[in-house]
Design a protein around this motif. Structure first.
Motif, PDB file in Angstrom:
ATOM      1  N   UNK A 148      -9.967  -5.929   0.242  1.00  0.00           N
ATOM      2  CA  UNK A 148      -8.861  -4.982   0.053  1.00  0.00           C
ATOM      3  C   UNK A 148      -7.609  -5.439   0.777  1.00  0.00           C
TER       4      UNK A 148
ATOM      5  N   UNK B 174     -13.934  -3.175   6.703  1.00  0.00           N
ATOM      6  CA  UNK B 174     -14.937  -2.330   6.062  1.00  0.00           C
ATOM      7  C   UNK B 174     -15.428  -2.958   4.761  1.00  0.00           C
ATOM      8  N   UNK B 175     -14.730  -3.988   4.269  1.00  0.00           N
ATOM      9  CA  UNK B 175     -15.080  -4.539   2.951  1.00  0.00           C
ATOM     10  C   UNK B 175     -16.015  -5.738   3.012  1.00  0.00           C
TER      11      UNK B 175
ATOM     12  N   UNK C  41       0.881  -1.172   0.000  1.00  0.00           N
ATOM     13  CA  UNK C  41       0.000   0.000   0.000  1.00  0.00           C
ATOM     14  C   UNK C  41       0.923   1.227   0.000  1.00  0.00           C
TER      15      UNK C  41
ATOM     16  N   UNK D 147     -10.425   1.238   5.175  1.00  0.00           N
ATOM     17  CA  UNK D 147      -9.518   1.013   6.310  1.00  0.00           C
ATOM     18  C   UNK D 147      -8.133   1.624   6.115  1.00  0.00           C
ATOM     19  N   UNK D 148      -7.725   1.840   4.879  1.00  0.00           N
ATOM     20  CA  UNK D 148      -6.375   2.390   4.646  1.00  0.00           C
ATOM     21  C   UNK D 148      -6.447   3.892   4.411  1.00  0.00           C
ATOM     22  N   UNK D 149      -5.973   4.691   5.379  1.00  0.00           N
ATOM     23  CA  UNK D 149      -6.015   6.140   5.174  1.00  0.00           C
ATOM     24  C   UNK D 149      -5.182   6.530   3.953  1.00  0.00           C
TER      25      UNK D 149
ATOM     26  N   UNK E 181      -6.527  -4.813   3.836  1.00  0.00           N
ATOM     27  CA  UNK E 181      -5.865  -3.951   4.826  1.00  0.00           C
ATOM     28  C   UNK E 181      -6.089  -4.439   6.266  1.00  0.00           C
TER      29      UNK E 181
ATOM     30  N   UNK F 204       7.413  -1.012  11.801  1.00  0.00           N
ATOM     31  CA  UNK F 204       7.358  -0.557  10.401  1.00  0.00           C
ATOM     32  C   UNK F 204       8.568   0.280   9.991  1.00  0.00           C
TER      33      UNK F 204
ATOM     34  N   UNK G  87      -4.929  -1.223  -3.048  1.00  0.00           N
ATOM     35  CA  UNK G  87      -5.881  -0.209  -2.576  1.00  0.00           C
ATOM     36  C   UNK G  87      -6.590  -0.720  -1.325  1.00  0.00           C
ATOM     37  N   UNK G  88      -6.448   0.016  -0.243  1.00  0.00           N
ATOM     38  CA  UNK G  88      -7.051  -0.435   1.017  1.00  0.00           C
ATOM     39  C   UNK G  88      -8.481   0.031   1.163  1.00  0.00           C
ATOM     40  N   UNK G  89      -9.344  -0.384   0.245  1.00  0.00           N
ATOM     41  CA  UNK G  89     -10.752   0.035   0.266  1.00  0.00           C
ATOM     42  C   UNK G  89     -10.882   1.390  -0.412  1.00  0.00           C
TER      43      UNK G  89
ATOM     44  N   UNK H 264       1.648   3.721   1.872  1.00  0.00           N
ATOM     45  CA  UNK H 264       2.472   4.065   3.040  1.00  0.00           C
ATOM     46  C   UNK H 264       3.604   3.050   3.265  1.00  0.00           C
TER      47      UNK H 264
ATOM     48  N   UNK I  92     -22.900   9.978   4.816  1.00  0.00           N
ATOM     49  CA  UNK I  92     -22.182   8.756   5.198  1.00  0.00           C
ATOM     50  C   UNK I  92     -20.716   8.861   4.803  1.00  0.00           C
ATOM     51  N   UNK I  93     -19.892   8.344   5.667  1.00  0.00           N
ATOM     52  CA  UNK I  93     -18.438   8.348   5.455  1.00  0.00           C
ATOM     53  C   UNK I  93     -18.018   6.953   4.974  1.00  0.00           C
ATOM     54  N   UNK I  94     -17.149   6.917   3.991  1.00  0.00           N
ATOM     55  CA  UNK I  94     -16.725   5.633   3.428  1.00  0.00           C
ATOM     56  C   UNK I  94     -15.929   4.800   4.434  1.00  0.00           C
ATOM     57  N   UNK I  95     -15.058   5.486   5.157  1.00  0.00           N
ATOM     58  CA  UNK I  95     -14.247   4.833   6.191  1.00  0.00           C
ATOM     59  C   UNK I  95     -13.531   3.574   5.694  1.00  0.00           C
TER      60      UNK I  95
ATOM     61  N   UNK J 165      -4.531   1.840  10.783  1.00  0.00           N
ATOM     62  CA  UNK J 165      -5.811   2.291  10.235  1.00  0.00           C
ATOM     63  C   UNK J 165      -6.359   3.499  10.962  1.00  0.00           C
TER      64      UNK J 165
ATOM     65  N   UNK K  89      -6.256   9.126  10.313  1.00  0.00           N
ATOM     66  CA  UNK K  89      -7.677   8.782  10.146  1.00  0.00           C
ATOM     67  C   UNK K  89      -8.528  10.044  10.186  1.00  0.00           C
TER      68      UNK K  89
END
Ligand code: FES
Ligand code: FES
Lengths: 415, 160
Positions: free
Chosen positions: B99, B135-136, A23, A182-184, B101, B28, A231-233, A25, A177-180, B39, A264
């Motif tokens: 995803x 979340x997925x 990802x 998981x990967x900022x 994560x 990390x 892509x973390x979501x 980061x 609504x927020x997608x939230x 997260x 976040x």
């Protein structure tokens, strides 16, 4: 169709279960700098001053970049280019980007961002669709607070309601609504040996990103390469530009690799949201249980910037009837600017909000008719040959009747 | 600066660090094991889960200094070369990964749970992974994956 009903192993799963998937980061380069933006803490107003000179003196700070230092376009957007990369003077929402700070380590960046002092002249903003549509409301959009206005009409609405035995009229409101995911958000930019600027980012639109990065740097698109990492979501919120341009500008100016990483909190403040909608619905049904008329007024709070607002409200209008035949309709949907977080793509893209209204109306009318709600849906649902409210004749792949039959069979409901 | 020594995935690492450095940053940024994810940074999401002395912790909430001397397992420590852990195999088989994560943390919480109670019931599984947000997926496939992992581990033990 060979894949339907067959289990395949997704090719990316091995990296994901072993921690090897990369990802943004997870990417590091020798001599990499860190960049981050100071965001507005007020929703509407004018920036009077920022203590840039002081920030430049802080330990570890390499560059403080304001809008004047952006080599090309200073704003971006999937349709209208109205989202400031860095604000010139007016902020329109909490979270607008003011200045970009580049430091040589993470700690200095955190510290520098905390020391930024911004003086504003605060204006009175609008935070509801109703206020934004008042005559004396401040204009948040480009000359108007109405970004988009679509009308769908079919049949004769007055005649339709005359045929009705029962009419129900209600107001439905859906929330933001927020997608939230998981990967900022994060991005790393760097120069390739051949002078191409690369941006590593988790994105839904690498091709759009390339265009936006090239525009803001004022270089041709072939000088920019977007590399989509794992892509973390995303769920729609990675359709608009988030850290891409900031990372690219910082690399352009410093000539060094640069990482931008959101917390976040910044992730939630910065990216788009699902449109909150206000939906006025008036629906009529005949004595035989056939839907005969629908009048719908749908208002989407599109927030401070356009993003995909028009597309989302168009979809809400198109899907306003639900999967049911209604011969007489009068539908209007508007996307309205406010000083709220901007709304954009989120799973379903406008088709998600309207069922709250259309399906609730179905339940209410079924009760008035004293008919089972499943049966009521069955006798009104689309089938091959039906016309939708937009005049589209459905010619294939209309599975709802079959689906309801199956439900009825399992639940032992008589249709 | 203080000196700490942590055993991560069976290897000893000694570093001089800022006493305020979080365990996740140690893993990390110092050791460069990037499989542990951040997260939220505040103990809500579980993406940063690692196993510390047999128990799961949110590595964003633990100071590296306070983990001095501890034994840590991260996602990189789970498979043995190319040989996947049964939990990893099960997650692949059932399609529990989208995803990805949340997955390192989810797998480590599952491992800690099954190490302690291989016969965990569905309710106990759900409780065991309740600190890990996904979340997925909607969790259904993940819970199924944990159940398949239980069977795999039990079968392999019977084979021994
Ligand atoms: S990152 Fe540690 S719990 Fe979310
Ligand atoms: S698979 Fe995306 S958060 Fe779990």
């Amino acid at each position: 169709m060979q894949a339907v009903g067959v289990n395949y192993t997704r090719p990316d799963v091995y990296g994901k279960i072993s921690g090897k998937a990369v990802y943004p980061d997870d990417i590091e380069f020798e001599g990499m700098l860190y960049a981050g933006v100071k965001r507005s803490t007020i929703a509407y107003g004018k920036v009077l001053s920022i203590n840039i000179d002081e920030i430049k003196q802080l330990p570890g700070v390499e560059y403080v970049i304001d809008y004047t230092m952006i080599p090309g376009a200073i704003s971006h957007g999937v349709i209208f280019k109205d989202i400031p990369i860095l604000v010139k003077d007016i902020v329109k929402r909490i979270g607008d980007c003011l200045i970009l700070i580049v430091t040589n380590d993470k700690e200095s960046l955190k510290n520098a961002l905390k020391q930024v002092k911004v003086e504003y002249e605060e204006y009175e903003g609008v935070f509801t669709v109703d206020d934004a549509l008042k005559e004396d409301a401040p204009i948040i959009g480009d000359g108007s607070n109405i970004l988009y206005d679509i009308k769908i009409k079919a049949g004769n609405i007055d005649e339709g309601f005359k045929e009705a035995l029962h009419i129900t009229e209600n107001l439905y409101c859906s929330q933001m609504t927020e997608h939230a995911f998981l990967q900022p958000e994060a991005a790393v930019a760097c120069y390739d040996d051949d002078g191409t600027l690369k941006v590593y980012v988790a994105t839904q639109y690498p091709h759009y990103d390339r265009e936006e990065v090239a525009r803001c740097l004022n270089v041709s698109e072939d000088k920019v390469k977007i590399i989509n990492t794992t892509i973390g979501g995303a769920f729609g919120a990675r359709e608009d530009i988030n850290p891409q341009c900031h990372a690219a500008i910082a690399t352009y100016i410093s000539k060094k690799p640069v990482k931008v990483l959101y917390t976040r909190e910044e992730s939630i403040i910065s990216h788009s949201k699902r449109h909150p909608m206000k939906m006025h619905y008036k629906t009529g049904v005949t004595k035989d249980g056939k839907l005969c008329a629908l009048k719908a007024r749908i208002y989407g709070d599109t927030g401070a910037y356009a993003s995909w607002g028009m597309n989302v409200l168009r979809k809400a209008a198109v899907h306003a009837t639900g999967p049911y035949v209604i011969p007489n309709v009068d539908i209007q949907a508007l996307a309205v600017y406010t000083n709220n977080p901007y709304s954009g793509a989120m799973r379903g893209f406008g088709a998600t909000q309207v069922p709250l209204a259309s399906e609730s109306q179905m339940d209410i009318l079924a009760e008035k008719l004293n008919m089972h709600p499943l049966k009521f849906r069955y006798i009104n649902s689309f089938e091959v040959g039906s016309n939708t409210a937009t005049g589209q004749k459905l010619v294939s792949s209309v599975g709802i009747k079959k689906c309801i039959e199956k439900i009825a069979e399992i639940a032992e409901i008589k249709l | 600066m203080i000196e700490v020594t942590l055993k991560i995935n069976g290897k000893m690492y000694t570093r001089k660090i800022n006493p305020m450095l979080r365990l996740i940053d140690f893993i990390r940024d110092e050791i460069k094991l990037k499989g542990t994810k951040e997260g939220c940074g505040e103990g809500e999401c579980g993406a940063c889960t690692v196993i510390m002395n047999g128990k799961t912790v949110n590595s964003c909430l633990v100071l590296a200094a306070s983990a001095n001397g501890a034994e840590i397992t991260t996602i990189e420590g789970l498979s043995n070369g190319d040989h996947l852990h049964p939990i990893q195999e099960a997650f692949i088989e059932v399609g529990a990964v989208q995803c990805g994560y949340c997955i390192p943390g989810m797998i480590l919480s599952t491992k800690a749970l099954l190490d302690e109670n291989l016969d965990a019931t569905e309710a106990q599984i759900k409780e065991g992974i309740s600190g890990n947000l996904c979340r997925c997926t909607g969790y259904t496939k993940i819970v199924e994956g944990v159940k398949i992992a239980q069977k795999k581990i039990i079968n392999s033990q019977e084979g021994d």
